[in-house]
Design an enzyme around this catalytic site. Structure first.
Site, PDB file in Angstrom:
ATOM      1  N   GLU A   1      24.341  35.224 -74.132  1.00  0.00           N
ATOM      2  CA  GLU A   1      25.169  35.469 -72.948  1.00  0.00           C
ATOM      3  C   GLU A   1      24.332  35.825 -71.718  1.00  0.00           C
ATOM      4  OE1 GLU A   1      28.598  35.304 -72.283  1.00  0.00           O
ATOM      5  OE2 GLU A   1      28.501  34.074 -74.081  1.00  0.00           O
TER       6      GLU A   1
ATOM      7  N   GLU B   1      32.599  24.530 -66.547  1.00  0.00           N
ATOM      8  CA  GLU B   1      31.439  25.206 -67.135  1.00  0.00           C
ATOM      9  C   GLU B   1      30.891  24.373 -68.273  1.00  0.00           C
ATOM     10  OE1 GLU B   1      31.852  29.155 -68.670  1.00  0.00           O
ATOM     11  OE2 GLU B   1      32.913  29.916 -66.921  1.00  0.00           O
TER      12      GLU B   1
ATOM     13  N   GLU C   1      21.841  36.682 -66.407  1.00  0.00           N
ATOM     14  CA  GLU C   1      22.567  37.861 -65.924  1.00  0.00           C
ATOM     15  C   GLU C   1      22.400  39.009 -66.923  1.00  0.00           C
ATOM     16  OE1 GLU C   1      26.595  36.720 -64.238  1.00  0.00           O
ATOM     17  OE2 GLU C   1      25.941  34.774 -65.028  1.00  0.00           O
TER      18      GLU C   1
END
Length: 461
Positions: free
Chosen positions: A326, A263, A317
């Protein structure tokens, strides 16, 4: 442009022939959202972007079925909540592998299993289960004759390090070292696998923006930082973070185990205290990272080892918790519209990018179908690019007359534009033969006509 000397030419050819192959770019496909496209549409989206590697966070049946016969390589995950059971009973991992791996493989090209994710910071304290779970999953792969084709690893966060600056002082936390780090690295070595690392220069920059240059964090031009421990110069924070992990592995005699970046990314939006979160910075970080990975160059500590990198993440998301960032790491909105436009492959630079960064390509016309061109990798160092340009215009025999002062392709007067013209001239003269558009990792092939100013690139001689 004076021709190179024979000795320098020999050195350059030796360098070109011995350079490491380019790393690969994949992407993390997270699904903590209620507005995402169907997995089938996601497969088509990834294909349209030229991506062929994807990393998942589970083994969802609909998703794995969608990737069947797609040609995509897939990394799947065993969630942290399953580690205790996986560590306790191989019968559990036998059943899990049969249901979630062998039922889909090889139609779905599963290449690795991430056993857990950032387990050391899991609030449920699953660290003690990690290595036994990894061993049981591997034993189950052996049972089903899948161990030769599917690797086992586990992503670690940089918080597993006790020290990370300077990079040469990298070391693992002492409380993790004997119980889990050494046994895990030993398992990775024995099985020919690699360590997955989640690395986020954004976090380090946001927390230390008074000490860390934004240009250093975004792979932009900067004076660089010299490591006081080994004398190596770092021109970006990403390389320094990865080398801190390499140094920590070397300190415990596991420097032969490779690393993959499972990631990394940069948010396009954040809260007021999340300094640096913006679309422009996200585009710079991810775009420049892709160029750096595809150039094939390693880190200062491991210059001959290219890296495989999975960007985080495919989509924004909307159901993720925590700070605003986030929910804003995606390269795409759920509508499949790009959050920002960056190049994800070496073969197809996107339109709409500044001409000083990447050649802008228009639509493929009938006359250009099936043709290819060679252009410079703007992420290469100025020295490497200049050396390659000198070779192309010297011993390489490229027609560099059009990029001389006052000639038709002199403008824009940039090293990248001139190198692109020279590389393409050489490439076309060599009949576009395989390997003639490389130049030590400073060039790549494109399938659409490059455009620098009003200069037209030839397609043959």
């Amino acid at each position: 442009m004076a021709p190179l000397t024979f000795s320098f030419f020999f050195i350059l050819i030796s360098y070109i022939s011995s350079s490491s192959e380019a790393g690969s770019i994949g992407i993390n496909y997270g699904r903590i959202a209620n507005d995402l496209p169907t997995p089938a549409k996601v497969v088509e989206l990834l294909k349209s972007q030229g991506l062929n590697r994807v990393k998942l966070y589970d083994t969802d049946a609909t998703v794995l079925t969608a990737f069947a016969n797609s040609g995509m390589k897939v990394v799947v995950a065993m969630p942290n909540e399953l580690l205790a059971n996986a560590a306790a009973e191989q019968s559990f991992t036998d059943a899990w592998v049969q249901a979630n791996i062998s039922s889909y493989y090889p139609a779905t090209q599963i290449e690795a299993i991430a056993v857990g994710n950032e387990v050391f910071v899991d609030p449920n304290n699953t660290t003690k289960f990690l290595v036994p779970a990894m061993k049981n999953v591997h034993a189950s792969l052996v049972k089903y004759s899948l161990d030769k084709n599917i690797k086992i690893s586990s992503p670690i966060a940089l918080s597993a390090l006790q020290n990370s600056f300077p990079a040469s002082s990298g070391s693992f936390k002492t409380e993790l070292l004997e119980p889990v780090i050494k046994p895990m690295l030993d398992f990775l070595r024995q099985t020919g696998s690699y360590l997955m690392v989640n690395a986020y220069p954004f976090f380090a920059y946001a927390a230390n923006s008074d000490k860390i240059s934004l240009d250093y964090a975004l792979f932009k031009e900067n004076p660089g930082v010299v490591d006081s421990g080994n004398g190596l110069k770092y021109t970006n924070l990403f390389d320094a973070q990865i080398d801190a992990v390499f140094a920590a592995m070397s300190a415990v005699k596991y420097d032969d185990v490779k690393i993959a970046v499972s990631e990394t990314g940069w948010p396009s939006a954040g809260d007021s205290n999340e300094i640096g979160a913006s679309p422009d910075n996200a585009a710079s970080y991810n775009g420049n990272l892709v160029k750096r990975v595809l150039s094939g160059s390693g880190t200062p500590l491991k210059p001959n080892e290219s890296l495989d990198v999975f960007l985080f993440a495919l989509f924004n998301e909307n159901q993720k918790t925590g700070p605003t960032s986030e929910r804003n790491y995606g390269l795409f909105y759920p509508s499949q519209k790009k959050v920002y436009d960056i190049q994800l492959t070496a073969e197809a630079p996107p339109s709409g990018v500044g001409k000083s960064q990447v050649p802008v390509s228009g639509d493929v016309t009938t006359s250009s179908k099936g043709q290819t061109w060679c252009v410079a990798n703007g992420g290469s160092s100025e020295k490497k690019l200049q050396n390659a340009l000198n070779y192309a215009c010297g011993e390489g025999g490229a027609d560099c007359t059009p990029i001389q002062p006052g000639a038709t392709c002199y403008d824009p007067n940039t090293l990248e534009a001139h190198a692109s013209y020279a590389f393409n001239s050489y490439y076309q003269k060599m009949a576009r033969a395989s390997g003639t558009c490389y130049f030590g990792g400073t060039a790549y092939v494109v399938t659409q006509p490059p455009k620098y100013g009003n200069c037209e690139f030839p397609t043959g001689y």
